[in-house]
Each structure stands twice: as C-alpha cells, then as structure tokens.
Design a protein around this motif. Structure first.
Motif, short mmCIF file in Angstrom:
data_model
loop_
_atom_site.label_atom_id
_atom_site.label_comp_id
_atom_site.label_asym_id
_atom_site.label_seq_id
_atom_site.Cartn_x
_atom_site.Cartn_y
_atom_site.Cartn_z
N SER A 61 -11.75 -1.48 4.23
CA SER A 61 -11.35 -0.03 4.26
C SER A 61 -11.60 0.38 5.68
O SER A 61 -12.45 -0.13 6.39
CB SER A 61 -12.30 0.81 3.55
OG SER A 61 -12.06 2.07 3.55
N LYS A 62 -10.62 1.60 6.11
CA LYS A 62 -10.95 2.20 7.53
C LYS A 62 -12.31 2.58 7.59
O LYS A 62 -13.02 3.10 6.59
CB LYS A 62 -9.93 3.10 7.56
CG LYS A 62 -9.79 4.32 6.65
CD LYS A 62 -8.57 5.39 6.91
CE LYS A 62 -8.68 6.45 5.77
NZ LYS A 62 -7.35 7.15 6.22
N CYS A 101 -17.66 -3.58 0.00
CA CYS A 101 -16.29 -3.53 0.91
C CYS A 101 -16.79 -3.56 2.28
O CYS A 101 -17.98 -3.74 2.73
CB CYS A 101 -16.13 -1.85 0.86
SG CYS A 101 -15.46 -1.46 -0.89
N MET A 103 -19.23 1.84 -2.00
CA MET A 103 -18.52 1.04 -1.34
C MET A 103 -19.33 -0.23 -0.86
O MET A 103 -18.76 -1.13 -0.89
CB MET A 103 -17.57 1.61 -0.32
CG MET A 103 -16.67 2.67 -0.85
SD MET A 103 -15.34 3.32 0.26
CE MET A 103 -14.68 1.86 0.89
N HIS A 152 0.62 -1.30 -0.15
CA HIS A 152 -0.09 -0.23 -0.22
C HIS A 152 0.62 1.18 0.06
O HIS A 152 1.39 1.72 1.00
CB HIS A 152 -0.82 -0.16 1.09
CG HIS A 152 -2.08 0.97 1.12
ND1 HIS A 152 -2.41 1.78 0.08
CD2 HIS A 152 -2.75 1.50 2.27
CE1 HIS A 152 -3.45 2.63 0.52
NE2 HIS A 152 -3.50 2.42 1.77
N VAL A 164 -13.89 6.26 6.21
CA VAL A 164 -14.75 6.43 4.83
C VAL A 164 -15.99 6.33 4.67
O VAL A 164 -16.83 6.83 3.95
CB VAL A 164 -13.89 5.62 3.79
CG1 VAL A 164 -14.40 5.76 2.47
CG2 VAL A 164 -12.29 5.46 3.96
N VAL A 192 -6.04 2.95 -4.76
CA VAL A 192 -7.55 2.49 -4.63
C VAL A 192 -7.90 2.71 -6.26
O VAL A 192 -8.40 1.66 -6.84
CB VAL A 192 -8.35 3.24 -3.95
CG1 VAL A 192 -10.00 3.16 -4.19
CG2 VAL A 192 -8.11 3.09 -2.51
N PHE A 210 -13.26 -3.78 -0.99
CA PHE A 210 -11.92 -3.26 -0.04
C PHE A 210 -12.21 -3.63 1.39
O PHE A 210 -13.27 -3.55 1.70
CB PHE A 210 -11.42 -1.74 -0.20
CG PHE A 210 -11.00 -1.42 -1.58
CD1 PHE A 210 -9.50 -1.58 -1.63
CD2 PHE A 210 -11.67 -0.87 -2.43
CE1 PHE A 210 -8.90 -1.25 -2.79
CE2 PHE A 210 -11.21 -0.80 -4.05
CZ PHE A 210 -9.66 -0.73 -3.93
N ASP A 228 -2.94 6.90 -1.46
CA ASP A 228 -4.10 7.20 -1.88
C ASP A 228 -4.68 6.71 -3.19
O ASP A 228 -5.59 6.25 -3.72
CB ASP A 228 -4.63 8.52 -1.52
CG ASP A 228 -4.70 8.91 -0.27
OD1 ASP A 228 -4.81 7.92 0.74
OD2 ASP A 228 -4.56 10.04 0.40
#
Length: 236
Positions: free
Chosen positions: A93-94, A112, A107, A72, A97, A78, A91, A75
């Motif tokens: 993801s955190k 996601c 998403m 990673h 988001v 993605v 994904f 940004d």
C-alpha cells in the motif's frame, strides 16, 4: 457509509488489541484469525454500498503463501478483494495510508507493507519487507500498475513488482477485477450500487517464471487479465 466506516473502526478496537497479541507471535497460522474482523468489515462495506460481488476461480488458489497480482480499477478493489478471497493476505500500500488512525493499525496486523515511491531507498526496503513476509508464510497482494485505471485500458504491468515472488519463490496468482470503478470513481466519486466481478486466474509456479523470466510473465499476466475482461464484456 461514513457512519458505518467510523462506527466499525471504533467497534473493532478490542479486536485490534487481540490481533496485536496474535501478530506478536509471528506465526502465519494466526493470519486467518487476525483477519476475521477486517474481512467482516469488507463484506459489510460492500453490502451497505449496494455491491453485488461475483467471484469465480477460487479453486486456482494454492495452499501456502502466494503473491496475488492483478489490475487496479479503483478504491472499491480493496474491500472486494478482502471479501472475495478467503485466503488471508496483506497489501502493498502507499505510505499515505499509514497516517489513518486504526486503519493503519489493522493493516500492520494484516502484514501490509507501506511503500513510499518518492524515496527510492525506502521503497527498496519495503520490497525486502514484502519478500520477508512471503518467506515467513504470509500471502501478499500487489497492483503492478501502481495506480488506478478506472476500468479503462490497463497500465504497464511492471516486472519489477514481481520481484516479491522471484526472491521468495512463491506462486503468483493473477486476478481480474471488473466493475469496481463504476461504483465510485466513474460516478463522480459518489457511491453507486452495482455488480463487481472478481476472477482468480490459474496460478503461475516458481519453476515456470524462473524459466520464462519476469518480463514475459508480467506481459502474460496483463494479457490474461485483458482477455478475461473482454470475455466478461461480451457476456454482459
């Protein structure tokens, strides 16, 4: 880029409504239809930002659900992955988001999973959700470093992140990204045109990683990505 991002999100609202109907059927066969608009957005984002994307190794992606695992840089990873990998995927993801309007909606349609690292119980549930999505035929992508490395030395590849594959028994498909951080993070967070390389490495079967163990597999994936990065640096 700001106007493109905002304009495309508003433009996508009718398609998002259609995607929600398809998503409600909970059929992995609909993933490709659902992700047509997000993948077009990603390709357009790279084009407008001056990114030249070089992709190799697509033949290493098997049919059916897989867990994509890779480094990673930043940004730009993605849109690079969304535009470069034809197979639809969601994904890990955190959780932050999830607060972004429209983006969070897309998403969710892409399957996601939002991960809250500050809440252990919620994080465990998120991993379970990811496993369930893989078992239901959806592909998932995770960055086992957990944070951006800005194109520098790779962080620890946490074996626990591979539990998604172990518990769902799907193939692991490693990937290497190189150059994405130079387009943004390494340019004082200002977009700079450049070339990004995305290499899909050979898939790792469930039979192999169950025998070798996840700790060894995590180390092997990291080593393979480092080797690929070194080859591209020498060839540049």
């Amino acid at each position: 880029m700001f106007f493109y991002l905002c304009g495309y999100l508003l433009y996508s609202l009718p398609s998002l409504a259609k995607a929600k109907k398809l998503h409600a059927e909970n059929n992995a066969k609909n993933d490709e239809k659902i992700q047509v608009v997000p993948k077009k957005w990603a390709a357009g984002f790279l084009k407008h930002s001056g990114c030249t994307l070089e992709v190799s190794g697509l033949e290493n992606i098997p049919d059916g659900p897989v867990l994509f695992v890779g480094n990673h840089e930043g940004d730009f990873d993605v849109p690079v992955l969304m535009a470069g990998i034809p197979k639809p995927f969601g994904f890990i993801s955190k959780i932050e988001v999830k607060k972004i309007p429209i983006v969070a909606g897309w998403m969710e349609m892409m399957n996601c999973v939002f991960l809250d690292r500050s809440d252990r119980r919620a994080a465990i549930q998120s991993i379970r959700d990811g496993i369930k999505k893989l078992k239901n035929g959806h592909s998932v992508l995770i960055f086992p470093e957990g944070t951006r490395n800005r194109g520098k030395e790779l962080g620890e590849f946490k074996a626990g992140s591979l539990r998604l594959a172990k518990d769902s028994k799907v193939p692991i498909v490693p990937f290497m990204i190189q150059g994405s951080a130079d387009m943004f993070e390494n340019n004082q967070n200002r977009i700079k045109p450049g070339t990004v390389k995305l290499v899909i490495l050979p898939a790792i079967s469930a039979e192999y990683y169950e025998e070798a163990g996840m700790e060894q597999v995590a180390n092997q994936i990291k080593a393979a990505i480092n080797e690929e990065r070194d080859q591209h640096v020498k060839g540049a």
